[in-house]
Design a protein around this motif. Structure first.
Motif, PDB file in Angstrom:
ATOM      1  N   ALA A 162       0.858  -1.720  -0.107  1.00 19.02           N
ATOM      2  CA  ALA A 162      -0.136   0.330  -0.004  1.00 19.02           C
ATOM      3  C   ALA A 162       0.785   1.730  -0.095  1.00 19.02           C
ATOM      4  N   PRO A 163       0.524   2.716  -0.610  1.00 20.21           N
ATOM      5  CA  PRO A 163       1.789   3.715  -0.736  1.00 20.21           C
ATOM      6  C   PRO A 163       0.891   4.248   0.741  1.00 20.21           C
ATOM      7  N   LEU A 164       1.992   4.773   0.992  1.00 21.12           N
ATOM      8  CA  LEU A 164       1.995   5.398   2.488  1.00 21.12           C
ATOM      9  C   LEU A 164       1.469   6.618   2.305  1.00 21.12           C
ATOM     10  N   PRO A 165       0.411   7.001   3.765  1.00 20.88           N
ATOM     11  CA  PRO A 165      -0.592   8.237   3.304  1.00 20.88           C
ATOM     12  C   PRO A 165       0.117   9.579   3.529  1.00 20.88           C
ATOM     13  N   ALA A 166      -0.350  10.339   2.859  1.00 16.15           N
ATOM     14  CA  ALA A 166       0.044  11.811   2.868  1.00 16.15           C
ATOM     15  C   ALA A 166       0.192  12.477   3.341  1.00 16.15           C
ATOM     16  N   VAL A 167       0.718  13.808   3.907  1.00 17.21           N
ATOM     17  CA  VAL A 167       0.571  14.186   4.929  1.00 17.21           C
ATOM     18  C   VAL A 167      -0.202  14.711   5.222  1.00 17.21           C
ATOM     19  N   GLU A 168      -1.066  15.217   4.257  1.00 14.40           N
ATOM     20  CA  GLU A 168      -3.046  16.132   4.651  1.00 14.40           C
ATOM     21  C   GLU A 168      -4.035  14.382   4.981  1.00 14.40           C
ATOM     22  N   GLN A 169      -3.013  13.889   5.032  1.00 12.25           N
ATOM     23  CA  GLN A 169      -4.116  12.505   5.330  1.00 12.25           C
ATOM     24  C   GLN A 169      -3.678  11.654   6.812  1.00 12.25           C
ATOM     25  N   LEU A 170      -2.493  12.404   7.405  1.00 11.62           N
ATOM     26  CA  LEU A 170      -1.870  12.252   8.952  1.00 11.62           C
ATOM     27  C   LEU A 170      -2.834  12.861   9.073  1.00 11.62           C
ATOM     28  N   VAL A 171      -2.742  13.824   8.628  1.00  6.56           N
ATOM     29  CA  VAL A 171      -3.202  14.995   9.576  1.00  6.56           C
ATOM     30  C   VAL A 171      -5.244  14.765  10.025  1.00  6.56           C
ATOM     31  N   GLU A 172      -5.803  14.250   8.607  1.00  9.53           N
ATOM     32  CA  GLU A 172      -6.313  13.828   9.486  1.00  9.53           C
ATOM     33  C   GLU A 172      -6.899  13.099  10.062  1.00  9.53           C
ATOM     34  N   ARG A 173      -6.274  11.564   9.853  1.00  8.05           N
ATOM     35  CA  ARG A 173      -6.027  10.385  10.761  1.00  8.05           C
ATOM     36  C   ARG A 173      -5.647  10.567  11.857  1.00  8.05           C
ATOM     37  N   LEU A 174      -4.931  12.278  12.671  1.00  8.72           N
ATOM     38  CA  LEU A 174      -4.692  11.256  13.481  1.00  8.72           C
ATOM     39  C   LEU A 174      -5.787  12.968  14.143  1.00  8.72           C
ATOM     40  N   ARG A 175      -6.729  14.207  13.647  1.00  7.50           N
ATOM     41  CA  ARG A 175      -7.104  14.799  14.490  1.00  7.50           C
ATOM     42  C   ARG A 175      -8.283  14.548  15.444  1.00  7.50           C
ATOM     43  N   PRO A 176      -8.497  13.389  15.696  1.00  4.33           N
ATOM     44  CA  PRO A 176      -9.695  12.448  16.811  1.00  4.33           C
ATOM     45  C   PRO A 176      -8.895  13.227  17.956  1.00  4.33           C
ATOM     46  N   THR A 177      -7.611  12.209  17.560  1.00  2.00           N
ATOM     47  CA  THR A 177      -7.537  12.317  18.907  1.00  2.00           C
ATOM     48  C   THR A 177      -6.163  13.426  19.028  1.00  2.00           C
ATOM     49  N   TRP A 178      -5.658  14.402  18.322  1.00  2.00           N
ATOM     50  CA  TRP A 178      -4.471  15.449  18.857  1.00  2.00           C
ATOM     51  C   TRP A 178      -5.159  16.345  17.957  1.00  2.00           C
ATOM     52  N   PRO A 179      -6.293  16.834  18.406  1.00  2.00           N
ATOM     53  CA  PRO A 179      -7.105  18.139  17.515  1.00  2.00           C
ATOM     54  C   PRO A 179      -6.508  19.152  17.308  1.00  2.00           C
ATOM     55  N   THR A 180      -5.269  19.742  17.702  1.00  3.76           N
ATOM     56  CA  THR A 180      -4.208  20.626  17.283  1.00  3.76           C
ATOM     57  C   THR A 180      -2.838  20.351  15.669  1.00  3.76           C
ATOM     58  N   VAL A 181      -3.584  19.089  15.748  1.00  8.82           N
ATOM     59  CA  VAL A 181      -2.311  18.356  15.236  1.00  8.82           C
ATOM     60  C   VAL A 181      -2.781  19.523  13.160  1.00  8.82           C
ATOM     61  N   SER A 182      -1.322  19.855  12.814  1.00  4.99           N
ATOM     62  CA  SER A 182      -1.163  20.415  11.734  1.00  4.99           C
ATOM     63  C   SER A 182      -0.259  19.628  10.737  1.00  4.99           C
ATOM     64  N   ARG A 183      -0.089  20.186   9.690  1.00  3.58           N
ATOM     65  CA  ARG A 183       1.059  20.071   8.569  1.00  3.58           C
ATOM     66  C   ARG A 183       2.687  19.802   8.956  1.00  3.58           C
ATOM     67  N   SER A 184       2.059  21.349   9.697  1.00  2.19           N
ATOM     68  CA  SER A 184       3.862  21.145  10.133  1.00  2.19           C
ATOM     69  C   SER A 184       3.894  20.357  11.356  1.00  2.19           C
ATOM     70  N   SER A 185       3.341  20.304  12.432  1.00  2.00           N
ATOM     71  CA  SER A 185       3.999  19.405  13.173  1.00  2.00           C
ATOM     72  C   SER A 185       3.601  17.754  12.898  1.00  2.00           C
ATOM     73  N   VAL A 186       3.358  17.312  11.323  1.00  4.43           N
ATOM     74  CA  VAL A 186       3.577  15.938  10.905  1.00  4.43           C
ATOM     75  C   VAL A 186       4.608  15.770  10.712  1.00  4.43           C
ATOM     76  N   TYR A 187       5.423  17.065   9.677  1.00  7.14           N
ATOM     77  CA  TYR A 187       6.448  17.226   9.009  1.00  7.14           C
ATOM     78  C   TYR A 187       7.934  16.938  10.610  1.00  7.14           C
TER      79      TYR A 187
END
Length: 246
Positions: A162-187
């Motif tokens: 499977a292809p690895l998730p893009a950063v935008e997909q990671l942000v959406e996946r993490l938001r329910p348990t990390w409400p303040t997540v952002s692209r920069s924080s994932v990077y």
């Protein structure tokens, strides 16, 4: 007592499972044989290989002339072994295996179920002296581990390519348990993981403008190879909103 169960591929009857005990050996291939596994496909050799049961593992012999067989661990997020033409008695350690045979443009597969592995306690009771330093010091309560788990998730769910998730997909996946997540924080956490797990090259060898995709691939490869992230870690994404990673 039967040791290994072989389940035929989709092109064979589902009720034609073959059961063999420790020390017993069967053949598989296009030709019909008493007690063996028949794979009715023109791209499979008449005698393609042999399987022998040995306690809680089994041996695979590749009797084809020019085809490499792949034995996958469907529960191992891409873990596999290759058995080249002519190789005899290659040991297969997986409890649940999928043998993949290239056959005239198709990929045929049959499953092999081995007994549950035996384990002993690894507790070092009564030993004195300094503790062994951990190979990878990861804290499962931290945000960087949530990022690592989210990157590994597609392959942990049984899709080894499977292809690895893009950063935008990671942000959406993490938001329910990390409400303040952002692209920069994932990077930032991806960079931190690359440094923490010693995957970031030194300043003398680093290539300018290294893409984040390369870092993600390296992180996932290391994490899955050494079981740093396991399937049960995915439960964090089902946590209640109040259970926010730190």
């Amino acid at each position: 007592m039967y040791s290994v169960i072989i389940v035929p591929p989709a092109c064979g009857p589902a009720n034609d499972q073959v059961r063999i005990a420790t020390g017993e050996r069967i053949t598989f291939g296009r030709a019909e044989s008493d007690g063996g596994l028949t794979i009715a496909h023109e791209g499979v050799p008449r005698v393609a290989g042999e399987i022998e049961a040995l306690r809680n593992f089994w041996l695979l012999s590749n009797l084809s002339e020019d085809q490499t067989y792949v034995v996958e661990n469907p529960e191992g997020a891409g873990e596999h072994i290759k058995v080249t033409p002519g190789r005899l008695d290659a040991p297969v350690p997986f409890e649940f295996s999928r043998v993949v045979l290239p056959a005239a443009g198709d990929l045929l597969a049959f499953d092999v179920w081995a007994p549950r592995h035996a384990f002993r306690s690894v507790a070092r009771q009564g030993l004195t002296g300094a503790l062994t330093a951990p190979a990878f010091a990861l804290d499962r309560t931290k945000r960087y581990f949530a990022v690592l788990t989210a990157i590994c998730e597609p392959r942990l769910r049984g899709e080894p390519h499977a292809p690895l998730p893009a950063v935008e997909q990671l942000v959406e996946r993490l938001r329910p348990t990390w409400p303040t997540v952002s692209r920069s924080s994932v990077y930032w956490n991806i960079d931190y993981l690359a440094l923490k797990l010693r995957l970031r090259p030194g300043p003398d060898t680093a290539e300018p403008g290294q893409r984040v995709n390369g870092k993600k691939e390296s992180l996932v490869s290391l994490a899955l190879r050494f079981d740093l992230v396991r399937e049960e870690d995915l439960l964090m994404f089902a946590a209640a909103p109040s259970q926010v990673v730190r």
